[in-house]
Write an enzyme that holds these catalytic residues in place. Structure first.
Site, PDB file in Angstrom:
ATOM      1  CG  LEU A 139      -2.204  -1.421   1.571  1.00  0.00           C
ATOM      2  CD1 LEU A 139      -2.003  -1.660   2.522  1.00  0.00           C
ATOM      3  CD2 LEU A 139      -3.311  -1.137   1.026  1.00  0.00           C
ATOM      4  CG  ASP A 140       1.469   5.910  -2.108  1.00  0.00           C
ATOM      5  OD1 ASP A 140       2.381   5.738  -1.954  1.00  0.00           O
ATOM      6  OD2 ASP A 140       0.648   6.714  -2.511  1.00  0.00           O
ATOM      7  CG  LEU A 141       1.457   6.799   3.952  1.00  0.00           C
ATOM      8  CD1 LEU A 141       0.211   5.721   4.813  1.00  0.00           C
ATOM      9  CD2 LEU A 141       2.965   6.487   4.781  1.00  0.00           C
ATOM     10  CG  ASP A 142       2.256   9.965   1.956  1.00  0.00           C
ATOM     11  OD1 ASP A 142       1.765  10.350   2.581  1.00  0.00           O
ATOM     12  OD2 ASP A 142       3.504  10.723   1.466  1.00  0.00           O
ATOM     13  CB  VAL A 191      -3.010  -0.630  -3.228  1.00  0.00           C
ATOM     14  CG1 VAL A 191      -4.255  -0.027  -3.281  1.00  0.00           C
ATOM     15  CG2 VAL A 191      -3.689  -1.710  -3.123  1.00  0.00           C
TER      16      VAL A 191
END
Length: 221
Positions: free
Chosen positions: A12-15, A168
């Protein structure tokens, strides 16, 4: 899935994917631009720079090559300013905790793969109450200049090299980083990127709301 089958992984990407980050990032970017003799930019002007690696961002904003050694000091200043601002200006997107819970209940192992410096990413996911759902949080360790493909590789290694994984993210570099490892990427449309960017980069599906994320991910695992 049998007991001996490795758990499928979701990176998972964060920002712009888990965290609604633009306000905090933009505030720290503008403070850094002013400190370096540049004018502040509008939120719309800074939006394309939310997500990509910082050497690209500040190289463009300051009209310097991305490999300019002087950018290391600029970015260190940005990170110090952002560390002071991020908690008050960075909420988790509504519906994300519940979506992650569905994925964990379905037997997935979750990890963050972000362009944010790892120490800031760890602090942010802890502050957002997401850390307990994640098996790893991976980002560049300063002064490293890791691109997204490198970070995705670190996340896969941290999870033991899963045989099945999905990325994602909300930006083209998330898709490209996933493709470098032969992974499909689900593009999310509530972040900084848009449908055209994600489709052009090769996202295999698009997700318009966090509630739709589990089904989009599980269809690929």
């Amino acid at each position: 899935m049998t007991p001996d089958t490795p758990a499928p992984a979701v990176l998972l990407d964060l920002d712009g994917t888990l965290a609604d980050s633009p306000a905090g990032i933009a505030a720290a970017m503008n403070a850094t631009l002013v400190a370096n003799g540049e004018r502040e930019r509008t939120a719309a002007e800074l939006r394309p720079f939310i997500g990509p690696p910082l050497h690209h961002t500040f190289g463009t904003l300051l009209d310097r090559p991305a490999d300019d050694p002087g950018l290391d000091e600029v970015i260190a200043g940005y990170r110090a300013r952002y560390a002071e601002l991020m908690f008050g200006l960075t909420p988790v997107y509504a519906g994300i905790p519940e979506a992650l819970d569905v994925l964990v209940a379905a037997g997935c192992t979750l990890a963050v793969a972000t362009s944010k410096a790892q120490h800031l990413a760890v602090a942010l996911v802890e502050g957002l109450g997401l850390a307990g759902r994640l098996s790893a949080v991976c980002g560049p360790v300063p002064p490293a200049r890791d691109d997204k493909a490198t970070t995705v590789g670190h996340a896969l290694a941290a999870l033991g090299g899963p045989s099945r994984a999905v990325m994602v993210g909300d930006r083209s570099h998330d898709v490209e980083g996933a493709r470098a490892h032969g992974l499909p990427c689900v593009g999310v449309l509530w972040g900084a990127g848009d449908e055209a960017e994600l489709v052009a980069a090769g996202a295999v599906s698009l997700c318009r709301a966090p509630a739709d994320l589990p089904s989009a991910v599980l269809a690929l695992l």
